[in-house]
Write an enzyme that holds these catalytic residues in place. Sequence first.
Site, PDB file in Angstrom:
ATOM      1  N   TYR A 143     -22.027  22.124  -5.625  1.00 15.21           N
ATOM      2  CA  TYR A 143     -22.203  20.740  -5.195  1.00 15.21           C
ATOM      3  C   TYR A 143     -23.477  20.169  -5.799  1.00 15.21           C
ATOM      4  O   TYR A 143     -23.486  19.044  -6.331  1.00 15.21           O
ATOM      5  CB  TYR A 143     -22.263  20.669  -3.671  1.00 15.21           C
TER       6      TYR A 143
ATOM      7  N   SER B 286     -27.288  12.310  -4.432  1.00 21.70           N
ATOM      8  CA  SER B 286     -27.862  13.094  -3.342  1.00 21.70           C
ATOM      9  C   SER B 286     -29.296  13.424  -3.718  1.00 21.70           C
ATOM     10  O   SER B 286     -29.681  13.322  -4.886  1.00 21.70           O
ATOM     11  CB  SER B 286     -27.060  14.388  -3.157  1.00 21.70           C
TER      12      SER B 286
ATOM     13  N   SER C 206     -12.706   6.564   4.214  1.00 20.36           N
ATOM     14  CA  SER C 206     -12.064   6.901   5.492  1.00 20.36           C
ATOM     15  C   SER C 206     -12.926   7.745   6.428  1.00 20.36           C
ATOM     16  O   SER C 206     -12.492   8.074   7.528  1.00 20.36           O
ATOM     17  CB  SER C 206     -10.740   7.632   5.226  1.00 20.36           C
ATOM     18  N   SER C 207     -14.142   8.087   6.035  1.00 19.97           N
ATOM     19  CA  SER C 207     -15.027   8.829   6.935  1.00 19.97           C
ATOM     20  C   SER C 207     -16.459   8.727   6.452  1.00 19.97           C
ATOM     21  O   SER C 207     -16.731   8.293   5.327  1.00 19.97           O
ATOM     22  CB  SER C 207     -14.615  10.309   7.024  1.00 19.97           C
TER      23      SER C 207
ATOM     24  N   GLY D 214     -13.760   6.879  -0.981  1.00 21.59           N
ATOM     25  CA  GLY D 214     -14.155   7.756   0.114  1.00 21.59           C
ATOM     26  C   GLY D 214     -14.438   6.974   1.381  1.00 21.59           C
ATOM     27  O   GLY D 214     -15.379   7.268   2.128  1.00 21.59           O
TER      28      GLY D 214
ATOM     29  N   ILE E   6     -20.144   8.163   5.273  1.00 13.56           N
ATOM     30  CA  ILE E   6     -20.888   7.079   4.639  1.00 13.56           C
ATOM     31  C   ILE E   6     -19.969   5.944   4.203  1.00 13.56           C
ATOM     32  O   ILE E   6     -20.274   4.764   4.412  1.00 13.56           O
ATOM     33  CB  ILE E   6     -21.684   7.621   3.436  1.00 13.56           C
TER      34      ILE E   6
END
Length: 339
Positions: free
Chosen positions: A158, A145, A19-20, A17, A22
């Site tokens: 989520y 999270s 590419s954006s 992950g 965090i």
Amino acid sequence: MKVNLKKLKDQVMVITGASSGIGLVTARMAAKEGARLVLASRSEVSLRLLCEEIDQAGGQAIYVVADVSQQTDVQRIAQAAQEAFGGYDTWVNNAGVSIYGKLEKVPVEDMRKLFETNFWGLVYGSMEAAQHLKSKGGAIINVGSILSDVTAILQTIYSASKHAVKGFTDGLRMELEMDGAPVSVTLIQPSSIDTPYTVHAKNYMNREAKHGPPAYAPDTVARAILHAAVTSERAIVVGGGGRAFIGMQRWTPTLFDQYMEKAFLKQEHSSEPPRPLGHNGLDRPAGSLKERGNYPGYTRETSFYTEAVTTGSPALRTALLAGAGVALAAWLGRPSRKK
């Protein structure tokens, strides 16, 4: 067996992950510290540009276009790290997607797709890393999270996936400890973070998805991840607000439920219309080298709580936790003002 983690300048780090949000901020920070990087996401153009940026600044980075919901793709990430750098020292499972909306409006196939990325993608990465690191040592860092401990309505699936991430991470840690493996397993638990997370989410609400306050900069999470890469930690909550929410859910769950219901009711009926349903990161790559998202309020660039608990003594950690809980209890319990 004691866990001895290398300095960042001596490490090879895998980040999914990347590419954006965090993952992107973590990659840029790690590169500045001298780590060699293996960056993965579904967005090839963004990954290529990021690697060029890092290489031009004097760093070393390769990329792998991969969908972590596919185990063979995760295996290709590990293989690329082996071929380019002879292996890796830290594996960061950061890739994730979200869905906003009431459960009755979210198709089950979307729920399953989210779990394939958020949970199974993390499982594939963790098991690949555990096999590689079990003999040589290193760190597995799983980005969960605060919703690994509490549930945000309108983000129920989520939240459920992040609960599963915590359960898996705790079990993996115990099994590696039982085997005497010199592997640190850390769960990172961000609060609301101003990243493109809300923009990339699949949104079944009638209004634009946005984080609730307080929101923190993605840099706060990246610093926690890099700390865990060199210092063995069980879990790090990023943001004192999130730490307080976890405490309140445990200590006064009914009051906390009422707060969550009121807070998210406002979001569901906000004034800003949503993006088209097809514009989401669940169904297609959405990385675009953007660190920040659409949070409308003040973004906290640092977290005193997180900085303190990652550098302070156990007594300081306990005091901060108690103080955060008392503060939020007072805030949630205050009488509402009528306008």
